[in-house]
Design a protein around this motif. Structure first.
Motif, PDB file in Angstrom:
ATOM      1  N   ALA A 150       7.520  -1.396 -25.217  1.00 58.34           N
ATOM      2  CA  ALA A 150       8.163  -1.849 -26.454  1.00 58.34           C
ATOM      3  C   ALA A 150       7.226  -2.791 -27.194  1.00 58.34           C
ATOM      4  O   ALA A 150       6.530  -3.608 -26.581  1.00 58.34           O
ATOM      5  CB  ALA A 150       9.474  -2.563 -26.146  1.00 58.34           C
ATOM      6  N   GLY A 151       7.211  -2.676 -28.499  1.00 55.35           N
ATOM      7  CA  GLY A 151       6.482  -3.611 -29.347  1.00 55.35           C
ATOM      8  C   GLY A 151       5.002  -3.300 -29.462  1.00 55.35           C
ATOM      9  O   GLY A 151       4.459  -2.416 -28.795  1.00 55.35           O
ATOM     10  N   TYR A 152       4.352  -4.067 -30.354  1.00 59.85           N
ATOM     11  CA  TYR A 152       2.919  -3.897 -30.581  1.00 59.85           C
ATOM     12  C   TYR A 152       2.123  -4.089 -29.291  1.00 59.85           C
ATOM     13  O   TYR A 152       2.410  -4.975 -28.486  1.00 59.85           O
ATOM     14  CB  TYR A 152       2.430  -4.909 -31.611  1.00 59.85           C
ATOM     15  N   ASN A 153       1.093  -3.253 -29.146  1.00 56.70           N
ATOM     16  CA  ASN A 153       0.159  -3.326 -28.017  1.00 56.70           C
ATOM     17  C   ASN A 153       0.825  -3.077 -26.668  1.00 56.70           C
ATOM     18  O   ASN A 153       0.212  -3.300 -25.625  1.00 56.70           O
ATOM     19  CB  ASN A 153      -0.577  -4.676 -27.981  1.00 56.70           C
ATOM     20  N   GLY A 198       8.580  -7.441 -25.567  1.00 53.78           N
ATOM     21  CA  GLY A 198       7.456  -7.162 -26.449  1.00 53.78           C
ATOM     22  C   GLY A 198       7.184  -8.302 -27.415  1.00 53.78           C
ATOM     23  O   GLY A 198       7.857  -9.341 -27.410  1.00 53.78           O
ATOM     24  N   ASN A 199       6.166  -8.112 -28.242  1.00 54.30           N
ATOM     25  CA  ASN A 199       5.742  -9.141 -29.186  1.00 54.30           C
ATOM     26  C   ASN A 199       6.804  -9.437 -30.233  1.00 54.30           C
ATOM     27  O   ASN A 199       7.504  -8.524 -30.707  1.00 54.30           O
ATOM     28  CB  ASN A 199       4.477  -8.691 -29.937  1.00 54.30           C
ATOM     29  N   VAL A 200       6.904 -10.699 -30.612  1.00 58.60           N
ATOM     30  CA  VAL A 200       7.621 -11.043 -31.840  1.00 58.60           C
ATOM     31  C   VAL A 200       6.772 -10.518 -32.989  1.00 58.60           C
ATOM     32  O   VAL A 200       5.594 -10.860 -33.117  1.00 58.60           O
ATOM     33  CB  VAL A 200       7.800 -12.574 -31.962  1.00 58.60           C
ATOM     34  N   SER A 201       7.332  -9.665 -33.809  1.00 52.59           N
ATOM     35  CA  SER A 201       6.565  -9.115 -34.926  1.00 52.59           C
ATOM     36  C   SER A 201       6.988  -9.785 -36.234  1.00 52.59           C
ATOM     37  O   SER A 201       7.798 -10.709 -36.233  1.00 52.59           O
ATOM     38  CB  SER A 201       6.698  -7.600 -34.993  1.00 52.59           C
ATOM     39  N   MET A 202       6.422  -9.351 -37.336  1.00 58.13           N
ATOM     40  CA  MET A 202       6.615 -10.071 -38.592  1.00 58.13           C
ATOM     41  C   MET A 202       8.083 -10.171 -38.995  1.00 58.13           C
ATOM     42  O   MET A 202       8.550 -11.233 -39.405  1.00 58.13           O
ATOM     43  CB  MET A 202       5.819  -9.398 -39.716  1.00 58.13           C
ATOM     44  N   ASP A 203       8.818  -9.077 -38.851  1.00 53.72           N
ATOM     45  CA  ASP A 203      10.191  -9.052 -39.353  1.00 53.72           C
ATOM     46  C   ASP A 203      11.218  -8.654 -38.296  1.00 53.72           C
ATOM     47  O   ASP A 203      12.402  -8.572 -38.610  1.00 53.72           O
ATOM     48  CB  ASP A 203      10.303  -8.050 -40.507  1.00 53.72           C
ATOM     49  N   LEU A 204      10.769  -8.398 -37.065  1.00 57.64           N
ATOM     50  CA  LEU A 204      11.660  -7.852 -36.048  1.00 57.64           C
ATOM     51  C   LEU A 204      11.396  -8.484 -34.681  1.00 57.64           C
ATOM     52  O   LEU A 204      10.264  -8.845 -34.359  1.00 57.64           O
ATOM     53  CB  LEU A 204      11.479  -6.334 -35.929  1.00 57.64           C
ATOM     54  N   ILE A 205      12.453  -8.605 -33.897  1.00 53.50           N
ATOM     55  CA  ILE A 205      12.370  -9.023 -32.498  1.00 53.50           C
ATOM     56  C   ILE A 205      13.187  -8.030 -31.675  1.00 53.50           C
ATOM     57  O   ILE A 205      14.308  -7.650 -32.056  1.00 53.50           O
ATOM     58  CB  ILE A 205      12.931 -10.448 -32.305  1.00 53.50           C
ATOM     59  N   ILE A 206      12.618  -7.619 -30.538  1.00 58.58           N
ATOM     60  CA  ILE A 206      13.317  -6.722 -29.623  1.00 58.58           C
ATOM     61  C   ILE A 206      13.851  -7.546 -28.458  1.00 58.58           C
ATOM     62  O   ILE A 206      13.142  -8.378 -27.888  1.00 58.58           O
ATOM     63  CB  ILE A 206      12.379  -5.624 -29.085  1.00 58.58           C
ATOM     64  N   LEU A 207      15.106  -7.310 -28.102  1.00 60.42           N
ATOM     65  CA  LEU A 207      15.728  -7.978 -26.966  1.00 60.42           C
ATOM     66  C   LEU A 207      15.998  -6.978 -25.856  1.00 60.42           C
ATOM     67  O   LEU A 207      16.339  -5.811 -26.117  1.00 60.42           O
ATOM     68  CB  LEU A 207      17.069  -8.608 -27.365  1.00 60.42           C
ATOM     69  N   ASP A 208      15.887  -7.447 -24.612  1.00 60.88           N
ATOM     70  CA  ASP A 208      16.379  -6.687 -23.483  1.00 60.88           C
ATOM     71  C   ASP A 208      17.819  -7.132 -23.252  1.00 60.88           C
ATOM     72  O   ASP A 208      18.078  -8.217 -22.723  1.00 60.88           O
ATOM     73  CB  ASP A 208      15.518  -6.968 -22.246  1.00 60.88           C
TER      74      ASP A 208
END
Length: 364
Positions: free
Chosen positions: A256-259, A302-312
């Motif tokens: 999940a998320g960048y990289n 995953g990474n905190v991105s510019m406009d979004l955060i993913i939660l488990d």
């Protein structure tokens, strides 16, 4: 935040002005000073000068501190009758702007005192504060400089009405540097007996050695803990929520998320929030941040991105995992200091970095 209350952005910042006022009253009681001011720099620590200053004025606060001239102008509109001090001195040539807005510069060098005194001679006396450095080595006259200038006629022409210094580590219990600063400040106070004195910040309010004529709390007003390691005596002022945009199930091994910095160790359920570092939520929270969903703390995936955060959200109740449901990023046990630690920083930075894109709701 509910599905029946649409908003223009995924994040909602609720600011409790009643809690702000209660915190000021509590700090005034603790400080036992003749007067308690309020520090409202950094747009009232992210809460908004335009709303915070009138609320504090209504509670009885009559003196405010800001950092810059621009903040002083905003504060003057919000509190027309207040005494407003500008902590960062004043740039050369701006004395008239301060005078026009009835703002009081905090003078921290001989050059600043001389310029303010000259302007007073030319256009009538206006008050200012004198900042003496007792250990921060950041701004202010040194103690020897302040003592040497005490009998200089220029000091009388500067219209000084307040003597102040800034504590280095008042939040650290029994720090000998605090006692040294208080002792040095007392030396200078003796040379300026006609001036009111101010030393105590939020943490200093709880130290008898730092009490003087004027307390000037900041961070604690907005819910930060002035006594780290102990229970927080302050009421929470800010609450940050974001709506769930989407929920999905992923299999073991999915990333999940960048990289692809996060990998599912088993079947997991993920939820995406409409909030990111462009909103002032630190990217450094990656791998350590949390949000509360349905009363359960859910880690970032995953990474905190510019406009979004993913939660488990695997552990969250099934019934709350729906589009539009709220997740709490500050509040529900995630206080400012906890959020700061999770981001590898301090609650001050979290609070003052709160972005402008949030829907802001004020309660009183």
């Amino acid at each position: 935040m509910t599905e029946s209350h649409p908003i223009g952005h995924g994040g909602r910042l609720t600011i409790d002005l009643a809690a702000l006022r209660a915190n000021w009253r509590h700090l005034a009681d603790v400080a036992e000073c003749p007067e308690t001011a309020a520090v409202i720099k950094a747009d009232a620590y992210g809460c908004g000068i335009a709303r915070a200053a009138p609320a504090l004025w209504a509670e009885g606060c009559r003196t405010f501190f800001v950092a810059h001239l621009s903040e002083g102008l905003t504060a003057r509109k919000a509190a027309p009758e207040a005494a407003i001090y500008v902590l960062n001195g004043f740039p050369p040539g701006t004395a008239q702007a301060y005078r026009d807005a009835d703002l009081r510069p905090v003078l921290g060098s001989r050059e600043e005192v001389a310029e303010w005194a000259a302007r007073n001679r030319a256009g009538g006396m206006r008050p200012a504060a004198l900042h003496v450095d007792t250990g921060m080595n950041r701004l202010g006259l040194s103690v020897p400089e302040a003592l040497a200038l005490a009998s200089d006629p220029m000091m009388a022409e500067a219209g000084l009405d307040l003597l102040m210094s800034h504590l280095v580590s008042a939040e650290v219990e029994h720090d000998p540097l605090t006692d040294h600063q208080a002792s040095e400040f007392d030396r200078v106070r003796a040379a300026y007996p006609h001036l009111r004195a101010s030393l105590a910040n939020s943490s200093g309010d709880f130290l008898a050695s730092c009490r003087a004529d004027l307390a000037r709390p900041g961070y604690a007003l907005y819910g930060g803990n002035p006594r780290p390691g102990r229970g927080n005596p302050m009421r929470p002022v800010v609450r940050l929520e974001a709506g769930i945009l989407q929920v999905r199930d992923v299999d073991a091994g999915a990333t999940a998320g960048y990289n692809a910095r996060w990998t599912a160790r088993g079947p997991r359920r993920l939820a995406t929030l409409s909030l990111g570092y462009a909103d002032g939520y630190p990217r450094s929270s990656t791998g350590r941040g949390e949000a509360v969903v349905g009363g359960v703390r859910c880690p970032f995936a995953g990474n905190v991105s510019m406009d979004l955060i993913i939660l488990d959200v695997t552990g969250a109740p099934e019934e709350v995992l729906r589009r539009g449901a709220p997740a709490t990023l500050i509040g529900d046990g995630l206080d400012l200091d906890t959020v700061g630690r999770n981001a590898g920083t301090i609650g001050y930075e979290i609070l003052t970095g709160l972005g402008r894109r949030y829907e802001r709701v004020y309660r009183d």
